[in-house]
Design a protein around this motif. Structure first.
Motif, PDB file in Angstrom:
ATOM      1  N   HIS A 104       0.833  -1.193   0.000  1.00 56.41           N
ATOM      2  CA  HIS A 104       0.000   0.000   0.000  1.00 56.41           C
ATOM      3  C   HIS A 104       0.871   1.248   0.000  1.00 56.41           C
ATOM      4  O   HIS A 104       1.921   1.287   0.633  1.00 56.41           O
ATOM      5  CB  HIS A 104      -0.907   0.034   1.247  1.00 56.41           C
ATOM      6  CG  HIS A 104      -1.980  -0.999   1.248  1.00 56.41           C
ATOM      7  ND1 HIS A 104      -1.997  -2.049   2.135  1.00 56.41           N
ATOM      8  CD2 HIS A 104      -3.074  -1.161   0.455  1.00 56.41           C
ATOM      9  CE1 HIS A 104      -3.056  -2.813   1.905  1.00 56.41           C
ATOM     10  NE2 HIS A 104      -3.716  -2.293   0.889  1.00 56.41           N
ATOM     11  N   ARG A 109      -2.465   7.224   5.700  1.00 57.56           N
ATOM     12  CA  ARG A 109      -3.647   6.722   5.007  1.00 57.56           C
ATOM     13  C   ARG A 109      -3.236   6.045   3.705  1.00 57.56           C
ATOM     14  O   ARG A 109      -2.311   6.501   3.033  1.00 57.56           O
ATOM     15  CB  ARG A 109      -4.618   7.871   4.710  1.00 57.56           C
ATOM     16  CG  ARG A 109      -5.238   8.485   5.950  1.00 57.56           C
ATOM     17  CD  ARG A 109      -6.254   9.543   5.549  1.00 57.56           C
ATOM     18  NE  ARG A 109      -6.907  10.131   6.713  1.00 57.56           N
ATOM     19  CZ  ARG A 109      -7.834  11.079   6.646  1.00 57.56           C
ATOM     20  NH1 ARG A 109      -8.192  11.563   5.460  1.00 57.56           N
ATOM     21  NH2 ARG A 109      -8.385  11.558   7.751  1.00 57.56           N
ATOM     22  N   ARG A 110      -3.922   4.983   3.365  1.00 60.77           N
ATOM     23  CA  ARG A 110      -3.609   4.264   2.135  1.00 60.77           C
ATOM     24  C   ARG A 110      -3.958   5.126   0.925  1.00 60.77           C
ATOM     25  O   ARG A 110      -5.074   5.621   0.811  1.00 60.77           O
ATOM     26  CB  ARG A 110      -4.368   2.945   2.088  1.00 60.77           C
ATOM     27  CG  ARG A 110      -3.901   1.976   3.166  1.00 60.77           C
ATOM     28  CD  ARG A 110      -4.719   0.698   3.201  1.00 60.77           C
ATOM     29  NE  ARG A 110      -4.295  -0.131   4.312  1.00 60.77           N
ATOM     30  CZ  ARG A 110      -4.886  -1.260   4.682  1.00 60.77           C
ATOM     31  NH1 ARG A 110      -5.944  -1.702   4.007  1.00 60.77           N
ATOM     32  NH2 ARG A 110      -4.436  -1.943   5.712  1.00 60.77           N
ATOM     33  N   SER A 111      -2.982   5.267   0.048  1.00 65.45           N
ATOM     34  CA  SER A 111      -3.171   6.146  -1.104  1.00 65.45           C
ATOM     35  C   SER A 111      -3.120   5.393  -2.430  1.00 65.45           C
ATOM     36  O   SER A 111      -3.151   6.018  -3.491  1.00 65.45           O
ATOM     37  CB  SER A 111      -2.101   7.242  -1.104  1.00 65.45           C
ATOM     38  OG  SER A 111      -0.807   6.669  -1.151  1.00 65.45           O
ATOM     39  N   GLY A 112      -3.030   4.081  -2.376  1.00 61.68           N
ATOM     40  CA  GLY A 112      -2.986   3.311  -3.611  1.00 61.68           C
ATOM     41  C   GLY A 112      -2.224   2.021  -3.423  1.00 61.68           C
ATOM     42  O   GLY A 112      -1.826   1.665  -2.308  1.00 61.68           O
ATOM     43  N   ILE A 113      -2.047   1.295  -4.529  1.00 59.64           N
ATOM     44  CA  ILE A 113      -1.293   0.057  -4.532  1.00 59.64           C
ATOM     45  C   ILE A 113      -0.063   0.257  -5.400  1.00 59.64           C
ATOM     46  O   ILE A 113      -0.157   0.732  -6.537  1.00 59.64           O
ATOM     47  CB  ILE A 113      -2.140  -1.113  -5.089  1.00 59.64           C
ATOM     48  CG1 ILE A 113      -3.370  -1.338  -4.211  1.00 59.64           C
ATOM     49  CG2 ILE A 113      -1.310  -2.378  -5.203  1.00 59.64           C
ATOM     50  CD1 ILE A 113      -3.058  -1.807  -2.794  1.00 59.64           C
ATOM     51  N   GLU A 133      -2.247  -2.837 -11.633  1.00 63.02           N
ATOM     52  CA  GLU A 133      -2.715  -1.517 -11.234  1.00 63.02           C
ATOM     53  C   GLU A 133      -3.928  -1.085 -12.050  1.00 63.02           C
ATOM     54  O   GLU A 133      -4.713  -0.245 -11.596  1.00 63.02           O
ATOM     55  CB  GLU A 133      -1.578  -0.506 -11.371  1.00 63.02           C
ATOM     56  CG  GLU A 133      -0.437  -0.751 -10.384  1.00 63.02           C
ATOM     57  CD  GLU A 133       0.751   0.173 -10.605  1.00 63.02           C
ATOM     58  OE1 GLU A 133       0.811   0.805 -11.680  1.00 63.02           O
ATOM     59  OE2 GLU A 133       1.611   0.258  -9.701  1.00 63.02           O
ATOM     60  N   TYR A 139      -7.903  -3.993  -7.752  1.00 65.80           N
ATOM     61  CA  TYR A 139      -7.543  -2.811  -6.967  1.00 65.80           C
ATOM     62  C   TYR A 139      -8.526  -2.604  -5.806  1.00 65.80           C
ATOM     63  O   TYR A 139      -8.119  -2.318  -4.677  1.00 65.80           O
ATOM     64  CB  TYR A 139      -7.538  -1.591  -7.881  1.00 65.80           C
ATOM     65  CG  TYR A 139      -7.135  -0.292  -7.215  1.00 65.80           C
ATOM     66  CD1 TYR A 139      -5.801   0.099  -7.173  1.00 65.80           C
ATOM     67  CD2 TYR A 139      -8.084   0.543  -6.633  1.00 65.80           C
ATOM     68  CE1 TYR A 139      -5.425   1.293  -6.567  1.00 65.80           C
ATOM     69  CE2 TYR A 139      -7.725   1.723  -6.030  1.00 65.80           C
ATOM     70  CZ  TYR A 139      -6.396   2.106  -5.998  1.00 65.80           C
ATOM     71  OH  TYR A 139      -6.038   3.282  -5.391  1.00 65.80           O
ATOM     72  N   ALA A 140      -9.824  -2.780  -6.088  1.00 65.46           N
ATOM     73  CA  ALA A 140     -10.842  -2.586  -5.058  1.00 65.46           C
ATOM     74  C   ALA A 140     -10.719  -3.615  -3.937  1.00 65.46           C
ATOM     75  O   ALA A 140     -11.046  -3.336  -2.780  1.00 65.46           O
ATOM     76  CB  ALA A 140     -12.236  -2.672  -5.683  1.00 65.46           C
ATOM     77  N   MET A 143      -7.170  -2.716  -1.778  1.00 63.91           N
ATOM     78  CA  MET A 143      -7.102  -1.521  -0.942  1.00 63.91           C
ATOM     79  C   MET A 143      -7.500  -1.763   0.523  1.00 63.91           C
ATOM     80  O   MET A 143      -6.816  -1.299   1.431  1.00 63.91           O
ATOM     81  CB  MET A 143      -7.937  -0.404  -1.555  1.00 63.91           C
ATOM     82  CG  MET A 143      -7.234   0.323  -2.699  1.00 63.91           C
ATOM     83  SD  MET A 143      -5.645   1.044  -2.185  1.00 63.91           S
ATOM     84  CE  MET A 143      -6.226   2.371  -1.118  1.00 63.91           C
ATOM     85  N   PRO A 144      -8.590  -2.479   0.807  1.00 64.16           N
ATOM     86  CA  PRO A 144      -8.934  -2.695   2.214  1.00 64.16           C
ATOM     87  C   PRO A 144      -8.242  -3.903   2.848  1.00 64.16           C
ATOM     88  O   PRO A 144      -8.396  -4.141   4.057  1.00 64.16           O
ATOM     89  CB  PRO A 144     -10.455  -2.936   2.160  1.00 64.16           C
ATOM     90  CG  PRO A 144     -10.667  -3.591   0.827  1.00 64.16           C
ATOM     91  CD  PRO A 144      -9.663  -2.957  -0.092  1.00 64.16           C
ATOM     92  N   THR A 195      -8.912 -10.851  -3.728  1.00 69.73           N
ATOM     93  CA  THR A 195      -7.565 -10.491  -4.163  1.00 69.73           C
ATOM     94  C   THR A 195      -6.880 -11.666  -4.849  1.00 69.73           C
ATOM     95  O   THR A 195      -6.303 -11.520  -5.940  1.00 69.73           O
ATOM     96  CB  THR A 195      -6.720 -10.023  -2.963  1.00 69.73           C
ATOM     97  OG1 THR A 195      -7.227  -8.776  -2.488  1.00 69.73           O
ATOM     98  CG2 THR A 195      -5.260  -9.856  -3.350  1.00 69.73           C
TER      99      THR A 195
END
Length: 206
Positions: A104, A109-113, A133, A139-140, A143-144, A195
């Protein structure tokens, strides 16, 4: 070489050998399979079979994923942590060599992969990074997902994905004595399988 430098060199070598030996030796109090049994109940899959102490093979209920799960140990002072590594194998369309690590972005805070190339064919790694990417569903799911490590490696004609999750792990303390299992929440379970399913979908095209 001076006696002082020789002594320092020997000390450094002995330290490295000690660390290597400790890393390979199971920590005191480690009971292979105990964490996997917690995880088995946690995942609630119909097909969950121990293949050897500390390792299992599982199939998701819809039959879409077959995975290996392996216990990994990490020793600390008067305690150790047992984590579970989810392993997915996907046939490759051609031979090659590559290794990527996903993580991440963002310090707080997570800003992307992000994908980091560790070794292998530059062109292949760039194509794979772009595909991962650019896959919105993958991606969805990523992220969590609370993962500690996510490696993707190509050896010969096979891709291997190794994902170590924060959950599905156990903390074992010797003084005072206690064991605590950190469960996979329903949301994390869903994100985990999504994932791995997404990575299998992407890798099957390479």
């Amino acid at each position: 070489m001076s006696q002082g430098n020789l002594s320092a060199g020997l000390s450094s070598l002995l330290q490295k050998l000690s660390e290597l030996f400790s890393a390979r030796r199971a920590p005191a109090g480690y009971r292979p399979g105990v964490t996997l049994e917690h995880l088995r109940r946690n995942l609630a899959l119909a097909r969950f079979e121990l293949s050897m102490p500390g390792a299992a093979t599982v199939v998701t209920d819809d039959g879409s994923l077959q995975l290996e799960i392996v216990e990994r140990t990490e020793s600390q002072l008067l305690m150790h942590v047992v984590t579970t590594e989810f392993v997915l194998h996907v046939p490759a369309s051609r031979e090659g060599s590559a290794r990527l690590q996903l993580h991440h972005g963002g310090a707080i805070r997570r800003s992307g992969i992000h994908c980091r190339q560790l070794k292998g064919d530059d062109a292949l790694s760039v194509r794979l990074r772009t595909a991962i990417e650019g896959d919105r569903a993958l991606y969805a799911a990523l992220m969590p997902l609370d993962f500690k490590r996510l490696d993707i490696e190509l050896q010969g004609r096979q891709w291997s994905v190794r994902l170590e999750h924060v959950g599905g792990s156990e903390v074992v303390n010797r003084m005072p004595a206690f064991r605590r299992y950190i469960a996979l929440s329903p949301l994390q379970r869903e994100a985990l399988f999504a994932t791995l399913g997404g990575l299998r979908r992407v890798l099957s095209t390479f």
